[in-house]
Design a protein around this motif. Structure first.
Motif, PDB file in Angstrom:
ATOM      1  N   THR A 151       0.987  -0.990   0.042  1.00 38.33           N
ATOM      2  CA  THR A 151       0.009   0.070   0.058  1.00 38.33           C
ATOM      3  C   THR A 151       0.737   1.109  -0.046  1.00 38.33           C
ATOM      4  O   THR A 151       0.541   2.339  -0.790  1.00 38.33           O
ATOM      5  CB  THR A 151      -0.782  -0.006   1.186  1.00 38.33           C
ATOM      6  OG1 THR A 151      -1.745  -1.086   1.243  1.00 38.33           O
ATOM      7  CG2 THR A 151      -1.918   1.317   1.189  1.00 38.33           C
ATOM      8  N   LEU A 152       1.887   1.266   0.910  1.00 36.30           N
ATOM      9  CA  LEU A 152       2.800   2.416   0.805  1.00 36.30           C
ATOM     10  C   LEU A 152       3.503   2.812  -0.396  1.00 36.30           C
ATOM     11  O   LEU A 152       3.737   3.754  -1.009  1.00 36.30           O
ATOM     12  CB  LEU A 152       3.738   2.347   2.076  1.00 36.30           C
ATOM     13  CG  LEU A 152       3.157   2.562   3.249  1.00 36.30           C
ATOM     14  CD1 LEU A 152       4.109   2.352   4.710  1.00 36.30           C
ATOM     15  CD2 LEU A 152       2.580   3.737   3.661  1.00 36.30           C
ATOM     16  N   TRP A 153       3.945   1.516  -0.951  1.00 37.43           N
ATOM     17  CA  TRP A 153       4.613   1.634  -2.406  1.00 37.43           C
ATOM     18  C   TRP A 153       3.720   2.056  -3.378  1.00 37.43           C
ATOM     19  O   TRP A 153       4.405   2.746  -4.338  1.00 37.43           O
ATOM     20  CB  TRP A 153       5.100   0.103  -2.573  1.00 37.43           C
ATOM     21  CG  TRP A 153       5.832   0.137  -3.909  1.00 37.43           C
ATOM     22  CD1 TRP A 153       7.103   0.976  -4.361  1.00 37.43           C
ATOM     23  CD2 TRP A 153       5.387  -0.688  -5.174  1.00 37.43           C
ATOM     24  NE1 TRP A 153       7.420   0.290  -5.549  1.00 37.43           N
ATOM     25  CE2 TRP A 153       6.517  -0.356  -6.329  1.00 37.43           C
ATOM     26  CE3 TRP A 153       4.431  -1.287  -5.510  1.00 37.43           C
ATOM     27  CZ2 TRP A 153       6.400  -0.695  -7.403  1.00 37.43           C
ATOM     28  CZ3 TRP A 153       4.271  -1.922  -6.904  1.00 37.43           C
ATOM     29  CH2 TRP A 153       5.309  -1.697  -7.797  1.00 37.43           C
ATOM     30  N   LEU A 180       1.086   4.199  -2.896  1.00 33.60           N
ATOM     31  CA  LEU A 180       1.052   5.627  -2.692  1.00 33.60           C
ATOM     32  C   LEU A 180       2.055   6.292  -3.187  1.00 33.60           C
ATOM     33  O   LEU A 180       2.204   7.549  -3.569  1.00 33.60           O
ATOM     34  CB  LEU A 180       0.775   5.772  -1.014  1.00 33.60           C
ATOM     35  CG  LEU A 180      -0.843   5.244  -0.725  1.00 33.60           C
ATOM     36  CD1 LEU A 180      -0.751   5.536   0.761  1.00 33.60           C
ATOM     37  CD2 LEU A 180      -1.772   6.088  -1.365  1.00 33.60           C
ATOM     38  N   TYR A 181       3.549   5.900  -2.900  1.00 34.34           N
ATOM     39  CA  TYR A 181       4.722   6.525  -3.230  1.00 34.34           C
ATOM     40  C   TYR A 181       4.737   6.885  -4.815  1.00 34.34           C
ATOM     41  O   TYR A 181       5.016   7.726  -5.436  1.00 34.34           O
ATOM     42  CB  TYR A 181       5.937   5.767  -2.930  1.00 34.34           C
ATOM     43  CG  TYR A 181       7.195   5.938  -3.193  1.00 34.34           C
ATOM     44  CD1 TYR A 181       7.653   7.141  -2.881  1.00 34.34           C
ATOM     45  CD2 TYR A 181       7.813   5.289  -4.375  1.00 34.34           C
ATOM     46  CE1 TYR A 181       9.090   7.753  -3.077  1.00 34.34           C
ATOM     47  CE2 TYR A 181       8.957   5.971  -4.822  1.00 34.34           C
ATOM     48  CZ  TYR A 181       9.687   7.180  -4.235  1.00 34.34           C
ATOM     49  OH  TYR A 181      10.721   7.760  -4.626  1.00 34.34           O
ATOM     50  N   CYS A 220       2.064   6.935  -6.691  1.00 34.20           N
ATOM     51  CA  CYS A 220       1.168   7.922  -7.189  1.00 34.20           C
ATOM     52  C   CYS A 220       1.299   9.183  -6.535  1.00 34.20           C
ATOM     53  O   CYS A 220       0.394  10.239  -7.058  1.00 34.20           O
ATOM     54  CB  CYS A 220      -0.464   7.435  -6.657  1.00 34.20           C
ATOM     55  SG  CYS A 220      -0.645   5.825  -7.520  1.00 34.20           S
ATOM     56  N   ARG A 221       2.190   9.567  -5.868  1.00 33.16           N
ATOM     57  CA  ARG A 221       2.594  10.837  -5.545  1.00 33.16           C
ATOM     58  C   ARG A 221       2.699  11.835  -6.475  1.00 33.16           C
ATOM     59  O   ARG A 221       3.008  11.720  -7.580  1.00 33.16           O
ATOM     60  CB  ARG A 221       3.685  10.926  -4.719  1.00 33.16           C
ATOM     61  CG  ARG A 221       5.007  10.978  -5.402  1.00 33.16           C
ATOM     62  CD  ARG A 221       6.079  10.897  -4.343  1.00 33.16           C
ATOM     63  NE  ARG A 221       7.651  10.998  -4.844  1.00 33.16           N
ATOM     64  CZ  ARG A 221       8.070  10.197  -5.743  1.00 33.16           C
ATOM     65  NH1 ARG A 221       7.417   9.006  -6.065  1.00 33.16           N
ATOM     66  NH2 ARG A 221       9.006  10.395  -6.608  1.00 33.16           N
ATOM     67  N   GLU A 222       2.337  13.211  -6.373  1.00 33.15           N
ATOM     68  CA  GLU A 222       2.502  14.315  -7.182  1.00 33.15           C
ATOM     69  C   GLU A 222       4.062  14.744  -7.522  1.00 33.15           C
ATOM     70  O   GLU A 222       4.331  14.958  -6.206  1.00 33.15           O
ATOM     71  CB  GLU A 222       1.527  15.447  -7.107  1.00 33.15           C
ATOM     72  CG  GLU A 222       1.565  16.548  -7.957  1.00 33.15           C
ATOM     73  CD  GLU A 222       0.460  17.644  -7.541  1.00 33.15           C
ATOM     74  OE1 GLU A 222       0.620  18.582  -7.891  1.00 33.15           O
ATOM     75  OE2 GLU A 222      -0.336  17.242  -6.747  1.00 33.15           O
ATOM     76  N   ARG A 223       4.404  14.723  -8.352  1.00 29.11           N
ATOM     77  CA  ARG A 223       5.702  14.982  -8.465  1.00 29.11           C
ATOM     78  C   ARG A 223       6.126  16.767  -9.156  1.00 29.11           C
ATOM     79  O   ARG A 223       5.222  17.023  -9.923  1.00 29.11           O
ATOM     80  CB  ARG A 223       6.590  14.070  -9.511  1.00 29.11           C
ATOM     81  CG  ARG A 223       6.747  12.796  -8.931  1.00 29.11           C
ATOM     82  CD  ARG A 223       7.341  11.997 -10.145  1.00 29.11           C
ATOM     83  NE  ARG A 223       7.212  10.577  -9.668  1.00 29.11           N
ATOM     84  CZ  ARG A 223       6.378   9.599  -9.953  1.00 29.11           C
ATOM     85  NH1 ARG A 223       5.364  10.106 -10.911  1.00 29.11           N
ATOM     86  NH2 ARG A 223       6.218   8.281  -9.474  1.00 29.11           N
TER      87      ARG A 223
END
Length: 57
Positions: free
Chosen positions: A38-40, A42-43, A45-48
Motif C-alpha cells: 500500500t505504501l509503495w 502511494l509512493y 502515485c504521489r504528485e511530482r
C-alpha cells in the motif's frame, strides 16, 4: 482459535487446530506485506514537481 475451529466444524468444513495455528502465525507477515505494498503504491502515485523545462514552456 478454538472459535474458528468450532465455526468451521459447525459449517461442515474440517479444520484442525494445526491449520488454524498456521493461519494465525502467518497473519503478521500478511499485514506487513499488505501495508508495504500500500505504501509503495502511494509512493508511486504521489504528485511530482514539474521539471524546469516543463515550467518554462
Amino acid at each position: 482459535m478454538a472459535a474458528q475451529v468450532a465455526r468451521r466444524a459447525n459449517q461442515g468444513l474440517e479444520q484442525t487446530a494445526e491449520q488454524a495455528e498456521r493461519v494465525v502465525a502467518f497473519a503478521p507477515y500478511f499485514l506487513l506485506s499488505f501495508f508495504a505494498v500500500t505504501l509503495w503504491i502511494l509512493y508511486l502515485c504521489r504528485e511530482r514537481p514539474a521539471s524546469s523545462a516543463q515550467r518554462e514552456g
